[in-house]
Design a protein around this motif. Structure first.
Motif, PDB file in Angstrom:
ATOM      1  N   PHE A  59       2.782   3.574   5.177  1.00  0.00           N
ATOM      2  CA  PHE A  59       2.637   2.109   5.262  1.00  0.00           C
ATOM      3  C   PHE A  59       3.864   1.580   6.007  1.00  0.00           C
ATOM      4  O   PHE A  59       4.991   2.015   5.731  1.00  0.00           O
TER       5      PHE A  59
ATOM      6  N   MET B 256      10.330   5.613   0.758  1.00  0.00           N
ATOM      7  CA  MET B 256       9.276   6.451   0.148  1.00  0.00           C
ATOM      8  C   MET B 256       9.145   7.766   0.904  1.00  0.00           C
ATOM      9  O   MET B 256       8.251   7.953   1.739  1.00  0.00           O
TER      10      MET B 256
ATOM     11  N   HIS C 167       7.721   1.627   4.877  1.00  0.00           N
ATOM     12  CA  HIS C 167       7.902   2.272   3.577  1.00  0.00           C
ATOM     13  C   HIS C 167       8.577   3.641   3.619  1.00  0.00           C
ATOM     14  O   HIS C 167       9.175   4.063   2.630  1.00  0.00           O
TER      15      HIS C 167
ATOM     16  N   CYS D 226       5.249   7.930   2.629  1.00  0.00           N
ATOM     17  CA  CYS D 226       4.255   6.861   2.676  1.00  0.00           C
ATOM     18  C   CYS D 226       4.321   6.289   4.086  1.00  0.00           C
ATOM     19  O   CYS D 226       5.399   5.911   4.560  1.00  0.00           O
TER      20      CYS D 226
ATOM     21  N   GLY E 121       0.820  -1.212   0.000  1.00  0.00           N
ATOM     22  CA  GLY E 121       0.000   0.000   0.000  1.00  0.00           C
ATOM     23  C   GLY E 121       0.853   1.260   0.000  1.00  0.00           C
ATOM     24  O   GLY E 121       1.911   1.304   0.610  1.00  0.00           O
ATOM     25  N   HIS E 122       0.375   2.257  -0.722  1.00  0.00           N
ATOM     26  CA  HIS E 122       1.075   3.551  -0.745  1.00  0.00           C
ATOM     27  C   HIS E 122       0.083   4.680  -0.511  1.00  0.00           C
ATOM     28  O   HIS E 122      -1.026   4.677  -1.069  1.00  0.00           O
TER      29      HIS E 122
HETATM   30 CO    CO Z   1       4.024   2.672   0.490  1.00  0.00          CO
END
Ligand code: CO
Length: 201
Positions: free
Chosen positions: A187, A194, A190, A185, A119-120
């Motif tokens: 998540f 990210m 991440h 991000c 997921g992002h």
């Molecule tokens: Co992500």
């Protein structure tokens, strides 16, 4: 007398004194009108040229009008950002023109994995708040897309997206004047890869 008049007509048409001279000639002789259309035909491109130029300024008017709606050109007040199955964003820095009232980040997850596995989201915070926002987001869990409910440190965010999904977020540029900002991000695991900075210029 007639010859003299014809000569005058030739002289007039040759000197390109169009409407006045030619109208006078066409009234005088039926033979002359045959030559008359030639001259207006030649003059038609001349008159159509300004007409062709007229749409050009008209076409540029919308650009000027859109320039009136915002201090910066519309295209400069948004950016395309993607995230992929390799856990990476396409950008590590986003420049926001200070002249934009709002700035839009159009985010797309270009991967194929579901949001439960890869997921992002895009979460905008002060850079100084990144670690705390990520930590609290992890505690909050998937039910709130890894963002603490009502987190005031979050200026804007998308929801958590899976592969193929997209969402835009809008930033109030006036709120981006004081601190360095980041997009991350949240998540779990991440934010290490990210993340990027938001620079207002
Ligand atoms: Co992500």
């Amino acid at each position: 007398m007639k010859l003299k008049y014809n000569q005058l007509c030739v002289a007039l048409s040759m000197s390109m004194l169009l409407s006045l001279g030619l109208t006078a000639c066409s009234d005088s002789k039926p033979a002359e009108p045959a030559a008359t259309p030639a001259a207006p035909a030649a003059s038609t491109p001349a008159t159509s040229t300004p007409a062709a130029e007229a749409p050009a300024p008209a076409a540029s008017t919308p650009a000027a009008a859109s320039g009136d709606t915002a201090a910066a050109p519309a295209g400069e007040c948004s950016v395309e950002l993607t995230g992929d199955d390799a856990m990476k964003y396409s950008l590590n820095e986003i420049t926001v023109p200070a002249s934009c009232a709002d700035f839009t980040i159009n985010f797309k997850h270009t991967g194929k994995m579901p949001k439960t596995a890869m997921g992002h989201n895009v979460v905008v915070t002060k850079t100084a708040d990144v670690n705390a926002v990520v930590k609290d987001g992890m505690k909050a869990g998937a039910s709130t897309d890894y963002i603490k409910a009502g987190d005031e440190r979050v200026l804007a965010h998308t929801k958590l997206l899976g592969g193929g999904e997209s969402e835009s977020l809008k930033l109030d540029v006036a709120k981006l004047k004081a601190d360095p900002y980041s997009f991350i991000c949240t998540f779990p695991g991440h934010s290490g890869t990210m993340h990027g900075t938001i620079v207002v210029k």
